[in-house]
Design a protein around this motif. Structure first.
Motif, mmCIF file in Angstrom:
data_model
loop_
_atom_site.group_PDB
_atom_site.id
_atom_site.type_symbol
_atom_site.label_atom_id
_atom_site.label_comp_id
_atom_site.label_asym_id
_atom_site.label_seq_id
_atom_site.Cartn_x
_atom_site.Cartn_y
_atom_site.Cartn_z
ATOM 1 N N THR A 21 -13.139 -5.465 -0.754
ATOM 2 C CA THR A 21 -12.361 -4.399 -1.382
ATOM 3 C C THR A 21 -13.012 -4.096 -2.727
ATOM 4 O O THR A 21 -13.980 -4.758 -3.110
ATOM 5 C CB THR A 21 -10.908 -4.859 -1.631
ATOM 6 O OG1 THR A 21 -10.943 -5.951 -2.564
ATOM 7 C CG2 THR A 21 -10.249 -5.328 -0.354
ATOM 8 N N PHE A 23 -12.089 -4.918 -5.465
ATOM 9 C CA PHE A 23 -11.980 -6.054 -6.412
ATOM 10 C C PHE A 23 -12.729 -7.292 -5.961
ATOM 11 O O PHE A 23 -12.747 -8.299 -6.667
ATOM 12 C CB PHE A 23 -10.521 -6.377 -6.734
ATOM 13 C CG PHE A 23 -9.644 -6.715 -5.556
ATOM 14 C CD1 PHE A 23 -9.708 -7.961 -4.944
ATOM 15 C CD2 PHE A 23 -8.728 -5.780 -5.068
ATOM 16 C CE1 PHE A 23 -8.892 -8.277 -3.872
ATOM 17 C CE2 PHE A 23 -7.909 -6.089 -3.986
ATOM 18 C CZ PHE A 23 -7.990 -7.334 -3.385
ATOM 19 N N ARG A 29 -9.204 -17.128 3.462
ATOM 20 C CA ARG A 29 -7.912 -16.810 2.877
ATOM 21 C C ARG A 29 -7.230 -18.100 2.461
ATOM 22 O O ARG A 29 -7.007 -18.980 3.291
ATOM 23 C CB ARG A 29 -7.048 -16.074 3.909
ATOM 24 C CG ARG A 29 -5.655 -15.688 3.420
ATOM 25 C CD ARG A 29 -5.772 -14.610 2.375
ATOM 26 N NE ARG A 29 -4.519 -13.912 2.126
ATOM 27 C CZ ARG A 29 -3.811 -14.044 0.996
ATOM 28 N NH1 ARG A 29 -4.183 -14.876 0.051
ATOM 29 N NH2 ARG A 29 -2.722 -13.318 0.831
ATOM 30 N N VAL A 48 1.783 -14.822 -0.396
ATOM 31 C CA VAL A 48 0.555 -14.048 -0.180
ATOM 32 C C VAL A 48 -0.356 -13.970 -1.401
ATOM 33 O O VAL A 48 -1.358 -13.262 -1.374
ATOM 34 C CB VAL A 48 0.881 -12.618 0.319
ATOM 35 C CG1 VAL A 48 1.603 -12.670 1.663
ATOM 36 C CG2 VAL A 48 1.679 -11.837 -0.714
ATOM 37 N N LYS A 161 -7.681 2.697 7.974
ATOM 38 C CA LYS A 161 -7.709 2.766 6.503
ATOM 39 C C LYS A 161 -9.057 2.261 6.030
ATOM 40 O O LYS A 161 -9.498 1.174 6.421
ATOM 41 C CB LYS A 161 -6.570 1.918 5.943
ATOM 42 C CG LYS A 161 -6.653 1.605 4.454
ATOM 43 C CD LYS A 161 -5.332 1.061 3.951
ATOM 44 C CE LYS A 161 -5.508 -0.168 3.084
ATOM 45 N NZ LYS A 161 -4.221 -0.682 2.568
ATOM 46 N N ASN A 190 -7.678 0.474 -4.394
ATOM 47 C CA ASN A 190 -7.282 -0.711 -5.173
ATOM 48 C C ASN A 190 -7.634 -0.563 -6.654
ATOM 49 O O ASN A 190 -8.267 -1.433 -7.257
ATOM 50 C CB ASN A 190 -7.912 -1.988 -4.593
ATOM 51 C CG ASN A 190 -7.299 -2.397 -3.263
ATOM 52 O OD1 ASN A 190 -7.950 -2.313 -2.228
ATOM 53 N ND2 ASN A 190 -6.050 -2.804 -3.283
ATOM 54 N N ASN A 260 3.763 2.235 -0.257
ATOM 55 C CA ASN A 260 3.375 1.073 0.544
ATOM 56 C C ASN A 260 4.293 -0.066 0.102
ATOM 57 O O ASN A 260 4.359 -0.380 -1.088
ATOM 58 C CB ASN A 260 1.890 0.767 0.256
ATOM 59 C CG ASN A 260 1.434 -0.615 0.707
ATOM 60 O OD1 ASN A 260 2.202 -1.572 0.708
ATOM 61 N ND2 ASN A 260 0.170 -0.726 1.059
ATOM 62 N N GLY A 290 -0.355 -4.888 4.121
ATOM 63 C CA GLY A 290 -0.752 -6.186 4.654
ATOM 64 C C GLY A 290 -1.522 -6.976 3.616
ATOM 65 O O GLY A 290 -2.148 -6.400 2.718
ATOM 66 N N LEU A 292 -3.477 -9.939 4.652
ATOM 67 C CA LEU A 292 -4.252 -10.918 5.424
ATOM 68 C C LEU A 292 -3.392 -12.138 5.766
ATOM 69 O O LEU A 292 -3.807 -13.288 5.622
ATOM 70 C CB LEU A 292 -5.502 -11.359 4.630
ATOM 71 C CG LEU A 292 -6.690 -10.393 4.526
ATOM 72 C CD1 LEU A 292 -6.314 -9.030 3.992
ATOM 73 C CD2 LEU A 292 -7.822 -10.974 3.725
#
Ligand code: NPQ
Ligand code: MG
Length: 370
Positions: A21, A23, A29, A48, A161, A190, A260, A290, A292
């Motif tokens: 992304t 960032f 994860r 998350v 997306k 982002n 969102n 979402g 992940l």
């Protein structure tokens, strides 16, 4: 419902493919799994927060601290009557929504099961299956992106997306739109742009996008309202919306036309439903983001997305989009119509696979009433 013990599990799960992304680039994860133990069995929630303070200031380290020092004692203090009772115990606390949401999700799963309901029914969800899409990370070239998107379309995803950032935007979106003229398409920056980049973003209006997600600062609303006036494509806010008040301000100021909703970012299913209801009253569609998630967080996302004002496909892909082996069963797969079925069994609707959880776990702790 009395909670006798709280167990925290810090896990690390390898991603099937790196996810980039604006960032950063993620190859695995990290997350915290929250287990609330009651006489009726365990309730599960997923925090998350990521390993670094990039998407949000929250991290697995900050959440571990807040969970063990403040949230676990609050849930252990006395029996939990309902979600409002739980939220009232930490209403004094500032921030740390992802840590709160993990405890709330676990409690909601137990409360739903106790009442003989699925989590979806418990929070007022209606639909049996929800439309979903796939979030595609930044790729090395427009050609590589087209190939990656083609792969997901072949798997049956009906909405795509694209992650964008300066230098990896117009040419990339243009190539995907040229290759797939009719696919429902949206982008997510982002927070990689500033208001001075409005001229860079305006060409996106040519590509018939469903929305442009979070182009400006993570905590900005006002400048998004200035940008929205210069764009035809609806702006959708993600990072900037942490509370019902933020959602009201953003919609009243026309900083966005779509929101969102992520359970973790807003601090739980109850605040998520409050934002959902406000947006519905103001005529703005919402969709489920979402983070992940493993099967635990994914099941909660499906329950949330079954509420009626979730009117755009969610970033709730099949488990296999992110993980080779998940820690909960059954895993979620894509239906041929680009939907995922909402679990109907009691509570969360998935069972945690203890051995798989153990293999993914870096560290665990158990907390008891003082
Ligand atoms: C978003 N998610 O909508 C997020 C961003 C995101 C599916 O695009 C670790 C922690 C990894 C937080 C990867 C999607 C993450 C993360 C992506 C958040 O903006
Ligand atoms: Mg986003």
């Amino acid at each position: 419902m009395a909670i006798e013990q709280v167990a925290l599990h810090l896990i690390a799960m390898p991603l099937v493919t790196p996810f980039e992304t604006s960032f950063g680039r993620q190859t695995e994860r990290e997350a915290i799994i929250v287990e609330l133990r009651s006489a009726a069995g365990s309730g599960w929630g997923e925090c998350v927060a990521g390993d670094s303070p990039s998407y949000s200031y929250e991290t697995t380290d900050s959440a571990w601290s807040v969970l063990s020092r403040w949230l676990a004692p609050a849930v252990l203090a006395r029996p939990v009557a309902d979600l409002a009772d739980l939220h009232s115990r930490w209403a004094w606390m500032r921030g740390h929504h992802m840590a709160r949401a993990a405890v709330e999700q676990a409690a909601a799963s137990l409360l739903a099961a106790e009442q003989g309901e699925s989590l979806a029914a418990f929070i007022g969800g209606a639909r049996a299956a929800v439309p979903v899409g796939v979030s595609v990370g930044i790729q090395s070239s427009p050609e590589a992106l087209v190939d990656t998107v083609a792969g997901y379309l072949a798997q049956g995803y009906g909405r795509v997306k694209l992650k964008i950032k300066p230098g990896k935007d117009i040419a990339f979106v243009k190539a995907v739109r040229a290759a797939f003229p009719d696919v429902p398409l949206q982008v997510d920056a982002n927070s990689a742009y500033t208001l001075a980049d409005a001229d860079l973003l305006r060409p996106l209006d040519e590509f018939n996008l469903l929305l442009i997600e979070q182009p400006l600062d993570h905590d900005d609303i006002y400048e998004h309202s200035l940008l929205q006036r210069q764009l035809q494509t609806p702006i959708c806010l993600d990072e900037s919306i942490l509370t019902v008040q933020h959602a009201r301000a953003a919609l009243e100021l026309a900083a966005c036309r779509i929101i969102n909703i992520k359970v973790g970012r807003v601090g739980g299913l109850l605040p998520a439903r409050q934002i959902h209801d406000l947006c519905q009253a103001l005529g703005a569609p919402v969709w489920c983001g979402g983070m992940l998630e493993t099967g635990i967080g994914r099941a909660a996302n499906l329950a949330l997305a079954s509420l009626p004002n979730f009117r755009l496909p969610g970033d709730i892909s099949a488990s296999s989009r992110y993980y080779q082996t998940d820690i909960a069963e059954p895993t979620f797969s894509l239906n041929p119509d680009s939907t995922i079925s909402v679990p109907t069994s009691l509570g969360l609707g998935v069972t945690v696979h203890r051995e798989a959880l153990g293999r993914a776990t870096l560290h665990s702790a158990t907390l008891m009433p003082t």
